[in-house]
Design a protein around this motif. Structure first.
Motif, PDB file in Angstrom:
ATOM      1  N   ASP A   8       0.815  -1.227   0.000  1.00 11.54           N
ATOM      2  CA  ASP A   8       0.000   0.000   0.000  1.00 11.54           C
ATOM      3  C   ASP A   8       0.843   1.268   0.000  1.00 11.54           C
ATOM      4  O   ASP A   8       0.483   2.251  -0.647  1.00 11.54           O
ATOM      5  N   ALA A   9       1.951   1.260   0.723  1.00 16.22           N
ATOM      6  CA  ALA A   9       2.792   2.456   0.787  1.00 16.22           C
ATOM      7  C   ALA A   9       3.363   2.805  -0.587  1.00 16.22           C
ATOM      8  O   ALA A   9       3.376   3.974  -0.991  1.00 16.22           O
ATOM      9  N   ASP A  10       3.822   1.793  -1.297  1.00 22.40           N
ATOM     10  CA  ASP A  10       4.361   2.024  -2.637  1.00 22.40           C
ATOM     11  C   ASP A  10       3.259   2.456  -3.607  1.00 22.40           C
ATOM     12  O   ASP A  10       3.474   3.302  -4.474  1.00 22.40           O
ATOM     13  N   MET A  11       2.061   1.877  -3.454  1.00 21.04           N
ATOM     14  CA  MET A  11       0.926   2.250  -4.305  1.00 21.04           C
ATOM     15  C   MET A  11       0.563   3.716  -4.073  1.00 21.04           C
ATOM     16  O   MET A  11       0.344   4.469  -5.018  1.00 21.04           O
ATOM     17  N   LEU A  12       0.528   4.107  -2.801  1.00 25.03           N
ATOM     18  CA  LEU A  12       0.207   5.493  -2.463  1.00 25.03           C
ATOM     19  C   LEU A  12       1.252   6.444  -3.026  1.00 25.03           C
ATOM     20  O   LEU A  12       0.919   7.510  -3.547  1.00 25.03           O
ATOM     21  N   ALA A  13       2.520   6.060  -2.955  1.00 25.43           N
ATOM     22  CA  ALA A  13       3.594   6.890  -3.513  1.00 25.43           C
ATOM     23  C   ALA A  13       3.419   7.046  -5.023  1.00 25.43           C
ATOM     24  O   ALA A  13       3.615   8.137  -5.576  1.00 25.43           O
ATOM     25  N   VAL A  15       0.551   6.830  -6.700  1.00 23.96           N
ATOM     26  CA  VAL A  15      -0.609   7.692  -6.926  1.00 23.96           C
ATOM     27  C   VAL A  15      -0.228   9.149  -6.710  1.00 23.96           C
ATOM     28  O   VAL A  15      -0.566  10.017  -7.517  1.00 23.96           O
ATOM     29  N   ARG A  16       0.481   9.420  -5.617  1.00 21.85           N
ATOM     30  CA  ARG A  16       0.893  10.809  -5.329  1.00 21.85           C
ATOM     31  C   ARG A  16       1.804  11.372  -6.422  1.00 21.85           C
ATOM     32  O   ARG A  16       1.720  12.553  -6.751  1.00 21.85           O
ATOM     33  N   ALA A  17       2.650  10.535  -6.991  1.00 20.95           N
ATOM     34  CA  ALA A  17       3.509  11.002  -8.093  1.00 20.95           C
ATOM     35  C   ALA A  17       2.658  11.414  -9.293  1.00 20.95           C
ATOM     36  O   ALA A  17       2.913  12.441  -9.928  1.00 20.95           O
ATOM     37  N   ARG A  18       1.620  10.621  -9.601  1.00 18.94           N
ATOM     38  CA  ARG A  18       0.728  10.964 -10.708  1.00 18.94           C
ATOM     39  C   ARG A  18      -0.108  12.202 -10.384  1.00 18.94           C
ATOM     40  O   ARG A  18      -0.414  12.999 -11.268  1.00 18.94           O
ATOM     41  N   VAL A  19      -0.484  12.362  -9.116  1.00 21.25           N
ATOM     42  CA  VAL A  19      -1.230  13.559  -8.703  1.00 21.25           C
ATOM     43  C   VAL A  19      -0.372  14.798  -8.952  1.00 21.25           C
ATOM     44  O   VAL A  19      -0.864  15.824  -9.426  1.00 21.25           O
ATOM     45  N   GLY A  20       0.909  14.692  -8.649  1.00 21.63           N
ATOM     46  CA  GLY A  20       1.828  15.804  -8.874  1.00 21.63           C
ATOM     47  C   GLY A  20       1.928  16.199 -10.336  1.00 21.63           C
ATOM     48  O   GLY A  20       2.270  17.335 -10.665  1.00 21.63           O
ATOM     49  N   HIS A  29      -8.630   9.226  -7.618  1.00 17.96           N
ATOM     50  CA  HIS A  29      -8.325   8.027  -6.827  1.00 17.96           C
ATOM     51  C   HIS A  29      -7.817   8.414  -5.432  1.00 17.96           C
ATOM     52  O   HIS A  29      -8.217   7.795  -4.433  1.00 17.96           O
ATOM     53  N   LEU A  30      -6.962   9.420  -5.366  1.00 17.51           N
ATOM     54  CA  LEU A  30      -6.483   9.883  -4.055  1.00 17.51           C
ATOM     55  C   LEU A  30      -7.650  10.404  -3.226  1.00 17.51           C
ATOM     56  O   LEU A  30      -7.722  10.160  -2.017  1.00 17.51           O
ATOM     57  N   GLY A  31      -8.591  11.085  -3.866  1.00 15.63           N
ATOM     58  CA  GLY A  31      -9.797  11.522  -3.162  1.00 15.63           C
ATOM     59  C   GLY A  31     -10.581  10.342  -2.620  1.00 15.63           C
ATOM     60  O   GLY A  31     -11.083  10.378  -1.489  1.00 15.63           O
ATOM     61  N   GLU A  32     -10.682   9.269  -3.413  1.00 17.18           N
ATOM     62  CA  GLU A  32     -11.384   8.072  -2.944  1.00 17.18           C
ATOM     63  C   GLU A  32     -10.670   7.446  -1.753  1.00 17.18           C
ATOM     64  O   GLU A  32     -11.308   6.955  -0.824  1.00 17.18           O
ATOM     65  N   GLY A  39      -5.370   3.513   4.297  1.00 19.31           N
ATOM     66  CA  GLY A  39      -3.939   3.768   4.439  1.00 19.31           C
ATOM     67  C   GLY A  39      -3.608   5.204   4.815  1.00 19.31           C
ATOM     68  O   GLY A  39      -2.455   5.536   5.042  1.00 19.31           O
ATOM     69  N   LEU A  40      -4.601   6.048   4.871  1.00 20.95           N
ATOM     70  CA  LEU A  40      -4.442   7.446   5.279  1.00 20.95           C
ATOM     71  C   LEU A  40      -5.557   7.775   6.260  1.00 20.95           C
ATOM     72  O   LEU A  40      -6.571   7.082   6.311  1.00 20.95           O
ATOM     73  N   GLN A  41      -5.381   8.843   7.021  1.00 16.82           N
ATOM     74  CA  GLN A  41      -6.453   9.306   7.903  1.00 16.82           C
ATOM     75  C   GLN A  41      -7.645   9.723   7.052  1.00 16.82           C
ATOM     76  O   GLN A  41      -7.491  10.451   6.071  1.00 16.82           O
ATOM     77  N   LYS A  42      -8.826   9.249   7.409  1.00 15.06           N
ATOM     78  CA  LYS A  42     -10.035   9.606   6.672  1.00 15.06           C
ATOM     79  C   LYS A  42     -10.241  11.112   6.745  1.00 15.06           C
ATOM     80  O   LYS A  42     -10.195  11.701   7.823  1.00 15.06           O
ATOM     81  N   ASP A  43     -10.449  11.736   5.586  1.00 19.43           N
ATOM     82  CA  ASP A  43     -10.638  13.182   5.503  1.00 19.43           C
ATOM     83  C   ASP A  43     -11.562  13.462   4.312  1.00 19.43           C
ATOM     84  O   ASP A  43     -11.106  13.661   3.188  1.00 19.43           O
ATOM     85  N   VAL A  44     -12.867  13.464   4.580  1.00 18.73           N
ATOM     86  CA  VAL A  44     -13.849  13.611   3.509  1.00 18.73           C
ATOM     87  C   VAL A  44     -13.756  14.986   2.863  1.00 18.73           C
ATOM     88  O   VAL A  44     -13.919  15.118   1.652  1.00 18.73           O
ATOM     89  N   ARG A  45     -13.468  16.015   3.649  1.00 20.48           N
ATOM     90  CA  ARG A  45     -13.338  17.361   3.063  1.00 20.48           C
ATOM     91  C   ARG A  45     -12.190  17.427   2.067  1.00 20.48           C
ATOM     92  O   ARG A  45     -12.288  18.062   1.027  1.00 20.48           O
ATOM     93  N   LYS A  46     -11.085  16.764   2.393  1.00 17.24           N
ATOM     94  CA  LYS A  46      -9.963  16.733   1.456  1.00 17.24           C
ATOM     95  C   LYS A  46     -10.356  15.940   0.203  1.00 17.24           C
ATOM     96  O   LYS A  46      -9.977  16.300  -0.912  1.00 17.24           O
ATOM     97  N   ALA A  47     -11.141  14.878   0.388  1.00 21.67           N
ATOM     98  CA  ALA A  47     -11.614  14.100  -0.756  1.00 21.67           C
ATOM     99  C   ALA A  47     -12.442  14.984  -1.684  1.00 21.67           C
ATOM    100  O   ALA A  47     -12.261  14.953  -2.906  1.00 21.67           O
ATOM    101  N   ILE A  48     -13.342  15.788  -1.107  1.00 18.23           N
ATOM    102  CA  ILE A  48     -14.181  16.683  -1.909  1.00 18.23           C
ATOM    103  C   ILE A  48     -13.302  17.653  -2.706  1.00 18.23           C
ATOM    104  O   ILE A  48     -13.513  17.866  -3.897  1.00 18.23           O
ATOM    105  N   LYS A  49     -12.312  18.213  -2.035  1.00 21.08           N
ATOM    106  CA  LYS A  49     -11.407  19.162  -2.709  1.00 21.08           C
ATOM    107  C   LYS A  49     -10.689  18.488  -3.884  1.00 21.08           C
ATOM    108  O   LYS A  49     -10.593  19.053  -4.974  1.00 21.08           O
ATOM    109  N   LEU A  50     -10.210  17.271  -3.653  1.00 18.36           N
ATOM    110  CA  LEU A  50      -9.527  16.545  -4.722  1.00 18.36           C
ATOM    111  C   LEU A  50     -10.478  16.199  -5.858  1.00 18.36           C
ATOM    112  O   LEU A  50     -10.110  16.292  -7.036  1.00 18.36           O
TER     113      LEU A  50
END
Length: 121
Positions: A8-13, A15-20, A29-32, A39-50
């Motif tokens: 999961d850590a490598d998958m998240l990395a 995804v974050r590279a593609r987000v960049g 996907h990062l919003g989802e 694998g991350l702290q749940k943050d629905v507001r950040k999901a909405i922003k993404l």
């Protein structure tokens, strides 16, 4: 083609590279991931922003996610009209889950003919 990460850590990395690089589907996907806290702290507001950013960049799935969030009032103040707006935009671009949800909305209103038309598209 880059092989899929093994954890999961490598998958998240990845995804974050593609987000960049402003990839709309990776941003969605990062919003989802933030929406459910996978694998991350749940943050629905950040999901909405993404999802808003991804939708602006062309992600149809992000439009669907925004439609559902506004319809249910998850992470935003509930606004069924705004939810339907996003679902309609996604459906017009071929997103079948959005089209299905629009049909369900019409069924709840008693507009059975319109519901069936949505479901048959």
């Amino acid at each position: 083609r880059t092989p899929l990460p093994k954890n999961d850590a490598d998958m998240l990395a990845m995804v974050r590279a593609r987000v960049g690089k402003k990839d709309p589907e990776s941003i969605n996907h990062l919003g989802e991931i933030f929406n459910v806290g996978l694998g991350l702290q749940k943050d629905v507001r950040k999901a909405i922003k993404l999802w808003k950013e991804a939708a602006e960049l062309g992600s149809v799935r992000a439009l669907f996610n925004l439609g559902r969030a506004y319809d249910r009032g998850e992470g935003v103040q509930q606004d069924k009209d705004r939810g339907l707006h996003f679902l309609t935009k996604a459906a017009m671009q071929g997103h079948f889950e959005s089209r299905y949800n629009l049909g369900c909305n019409e069924e709840e209103k008693g507009n059975y003919d319109r519901a069936v038309r949505h479901w048959m598209i």
